[in-house]
Design an enzyme around this catalytic site. Structure first.
Site, PDB file in Angstrom:
ATOM      1  N   SER A 168      57.806  54.392  33.545  1.00 36.40           N
ATOM      2  CA  SER A 168      56.748  54.292  32.534  1.00 36.40           C
ATOM      3  C   SER A 168      55.367  54.473  33.141  1.00 36.40           C
ATOM      4  O   SER A 168      55.116  54.070  34.284  1.00 36.40           O
ATOM      5  CB  SER A 168      56.823  52.918  31.858  1.00 36.40           C
ATOM      6  OG  SER A 168      55.688  52.665  31.074  1.00 36.40           O
ATOM      7  N   ARG A 180      59.522  55.590  16.012  1.00 39.16           N
ATOM      8  CA  ARG A 180      58.954  54.551  16.863  1.00 39.16           C
ATOM      9  C   ARG A 180      59.117  53.188  16.186  1.00 39.16           C
ATOM     10  O   ARG A 180      59.032  53.084  14.958  1.00 39.16           O
ATOM     11  CB  ARG A 180      57.475  54.848  17.105  1.00 39.16           C
ATOM     12  CG  ARG A 180      56.798  53.981  18.150  1.00 39.16           C
ATOM     13  CD  ARG A 180      57.552  53.957  19.432  1.00 39.16           C
ATOM     14  NE  ARG A 180      56.704  54.011  20.607  1.00 39.16           N
ATOM     15  CZ  ARG A 180      57.101  53.591  21.809  1.00 39.16           C
ATOM     16  NH1 ARG A 180      58.289  53.047  21.971  1.00 39.16           N
ATOM     17  NH2 ARG A 180      56.314  53.722  22.855  1.00 39.16           N
ATOM     18  N   GLU A 225      53.007  52.706  32.365  1.00 37.63           N
ATOM     19  CA  GLU A 225      52.477  51.353  32.531  1.00 37.63           C
ATOM     20  C   GLU A 225      52.545  50.898  33.984  1.00 37.63           C
ATOM     21  O   GLU A 225      51.886  49.934  34.367  1.00 37.63           O
ATOM     22  CB  GLU A 225      53.220  50.370  31.631  1.00 37.63           C
ATOM     23  CG  GLU A 225      52.890  50.495  30.162  1.00 37.63           C
ATOM     24  CD  GLU A 225      51.501  49.976  29.810  1.00 37.63           C
ATOM     25  OE1 GLU A 225      51.000  49.084  30.527  1.00 37.63           O
ATOM     26  OE2 GLU A 225      50.914  50.456  28.821  1.00 37.63           O
ATOM     27  N   TYR A 281      56.008  43.814  31.957  1.00 37.64           N
ATOM     28  CA  TYR A 281      56.762  45.040  31.684  1.00 37.64           C
ATOM     29  C   TYR A 281      56.486  46.086  32.757  1.00 37.64           C
ATOM     30  O   TYR A 281      57.417  46.689  33.313  1.00 37.64           O
ATOM     31  CB  TYR A 281      56.397  45.584  30.311  1.00 37.64           C
ATOM     32  CG  TYR A 281      56.937  46.966  30.030  1.00 37.64           C
ATOM     33  CD1 TYR A 281      58.264  47.152  29.673  1.00 37.64           C
ATOM     34  CD2 TYR A 281      56.124  48.090  30.125  1.00 37.64           C
ATOM     35  CE1 TYR A 281      58.772  48.414  29.425  1.00 37.64           C
ATOM     36  CE2 TYR A 281      56.618  49.356  29.867  1.00 37.64           C
ATOM     37  CZ  TYR A 281      57.945  49.515  29.526  1.00 37.64           C
ATOM     38  OH  TYR A 281      58.434  50.771  29.283  1.00 37.64           O
ATOM     39  N   GLY A 338      67.528  53.236  20.250  1.00 42.50           N
ATOM     40  CA  GLY A 338      66.076  53.290  20.241  1.00 42.50           C
ATOM     41  C   GLY A 338      65.557  54.670  19.898  1.00 42.50           C
ATOM     42  O   GLY A 338      66.313  55.623  19.679  1.00 42.50           O
ATOM     43  N   ILE A 342      70.684  53.698  23.280  1.00 41.10           N
ATOM     44  CA  ILE A 342      70.886  54.853  22.391  1.00 41.10           C
ATOM     45  C   ILE A 342      70.359  54.596  20.987  1.00 41.10           C
ATOM     46  O   ILE A 342      70.026  55.539  20.256  1.00 41.10           O
ATOM     47  CB  ILE A 342      72.386  55.243  22.333  1.00 41.10           C
ATOM     48  CG1 ILE A 342      72.550  56.633  21.691  1.00 41.10           C
ATOM     49  CG2 ILE A 342      73.207  54.186  21.615  1.00 41.10           C
ATOM     50  CD1 ILE A 342      73.952  57.200  21.792  1.00 41.10           C
ATOM     51  N   ASP A 390      75.788  45.329  27.623  1.00 39.12           N
ATOM     52  CA  ASP A 390      74.422  44.871  27.829  1.00 39.12           C
ATOM     53  C   ASP A 390      74.092  45.005  29.311  1.00 39.12           C
ATOM     54  O   ASP A 390      74.969  44.820  30.175  1.00 39.12           O
ATOM     55  CB  ASP A 390      74.277  43.412  27.388  1.00 39.12           C
ATOM     56  CG  ASP A 390      72.827  43.001  27.226  1.00 39.12           C
ATOM     57  OD1 ASP A 390      72.174  42.766  28.257  1.00 39.12           O
ATOM     58  OD2 ASP A 390      72.351  42.921  26.082  1.00 39.12           O
ATOM     59  N   LYS A 422      59.114  47.671  35.539  1.00 41.19           N
ATOM     60  CA  LYS A 422      59.363  49.106  35.658  1.00 41.19           C
ATOM     61  C   LYS A 422      59.109  49.604  37.086  1.00 41.19           C
ATOM     62  O   LYS A 422      59.788  50.525  37.555  1.00 41.19           O
ATOM     63  CB  LYS A 422      58.483  49.873  34.664  1.00 41.19           C
ATOM     64  CG  LYS A 422      58.983  49.841  33.233  1.00 41.19           C
ATOM     65  CD  LYS A 422      60.301  50.593  33.073  1.00 41.19           C
ATOM     66  CE  LYS A 422      60.692  50.734  31.622  1.00 41.19           C
ATOM     67  NZ  LYS A 422      61.995  51.456  31.458  1.00 41.19           N
TER      68      LYS A 422
END
Length: 344
Positions: free
Chosen positions: A131, A189, A133, A154, A12, A10, A64, A158
């Site tokens: 994502s 950002r 990516e 990454y 971010g 939250i 976490d 994902k």
């Protein structure tokens, strides 16, 4: 009845915009934040009301994605109607430096949260932040049926989260969806992501506080949209009659060089006078082009991006120029201090 949502990540960019949206829609919003010795809630401070006040509808909880037991306890206590999993180690270049940490948070963290939902016995709707990516080396345009070919730890993490979300949907009948979002940016950002790195540098150079900006690959093509619009798409995915997976994108690609040119010109500067190459910012394996096809989201959800890259770059430059004016000369120390970690 008032609906209740839990947002991981939250603090971010996306989490803050999503929290704003849900609060405007009348939700009670709960956010998962990591314990730290310094405050890390700057993006949502304007939303926060002391929980002792009767009008408070935003609540923050320490937790976490590496702690599955804590997730079960929180979910059982909060009883959310919707869960948005936005938390991750989300910097692509850093994932090459921290592949194990990225796999644990961005990948395995997702299955911990899904399993926590199942163990708590919740009948809720689950959003997984997937994502672009994941497509990696697969040529554009990329849509929901495009094969994945990740080119970073990454992206690979994902892909795991994407498939485990589909598995929980099919195995346990959960309303679980993947939002495959292409690059989405904003003045919120993080400073080490390439777009914000550029717009912050433009503001500093314009103010005479910085002379050069060091960059890596300028030929990479990306489909950059506005994050504030993309969180609306996330919410719409969880309002659908049936769970499914959707791409969100503008459908238009621009190079990093294009973004540089627009950003510098908007401030009356020539980017070629200030940008320098630094090979440290190159990735071991590069993703050449990501351009999304969001026609499914438009047809099924009524969602369509309206802000494209040039307008986005200009609004981010304006925001950073204004931010630097308010910060005064202290920002030059922030720019210098953070420069070593900028891997964009």
């Amino acid at each position: 009845m008032e609906r209740r949502a839990l947002i991981t990540g939250i603090t971010g960019q996306d989490g803050s915009y999503l929290a704003e949206l849900l609060l405007k829609k009348g939700y009670e919003v709960h956010g998962l934040i990591r314990r730290a010795s310094t405050f890390n809630t700057s993006r949502i401070d304007h939303l926060y009301v002391d929980p002792h006040e009767s009008q408070a509808r935003l609540y923050l909880h320490y937790g976490d994605l590496s702690d599955g037991a804590r997730l079960v306890t929180l979910l059982a206590r909060i009883q959310p109607d919707e869960v948005y999993n936005l938390a991750a180690q989300s910097h692509v270049r850093v994932s090459f430096d921290e592949p194990e940490h990225t796999a644990d948070t961005t990948g395995v963290g997702s299955v911990r949260l899904l399993e926590a939902v199942r163990m708590a016995g919740l009948d809720c709707r689950f959003y997984q932040a997937s994502s672009s990516e994941m497509f990696g080396a697969t040529p554009p345009p990329q849509a929901e049926d495009t094969p994945f070919y990740p080119r970073s730890p990454y992206g690979a993490a994902k892909v795991y989260s994407y498939w485990v979300t589909k598995n929980y949907r099919e195995a346990y009948g959960m309303f679980a969806v993947n939002g495959i979002l292409f690059n989405h940016e904003s003045p919120r950002r993080g400073e080490t992501f390439v777009t914000r790195k550029i717009t912050r540098a433009v503001a500093a150079i314009k103010a005479g506080q910085q002379e050069h900006l060091f960059m890596g690959n300028l030929d990479a093509v990306r489909d950059w949209g506005y994050a504030a619009e993309y969180v609306e798409g996330m919410w719409r995915m969880l309002q659908a009659d049936e769970p499914d997976d959707y791409v969100l994108a503008t459908g238009v690609g621009y190079t990093v060089r294009d973004f540089l040119q627009v950003a510098f010109e908007h401030a009356g500067l020539n980017w070629e006078d200030h940008v320098r190459f630094d090979e440290r910012y190159l990735r071991p394996t590069e993703v050449d082009a990501l351009i999304g096809d969001a026609s499914k989201a438009h047809a099924a959800l009524g969602w369509k991006a309206t802000v494209e890259t040039p307008e986005l770059a200009r609004l981010m430059v304006d925001a950073d120029i204004e931010l630097l004016k308010r910060a005064g000369t202290s920002w030059i120390d922030t720019v210098s201090l953070g420069s070593w970690a900028e891997r964009a």
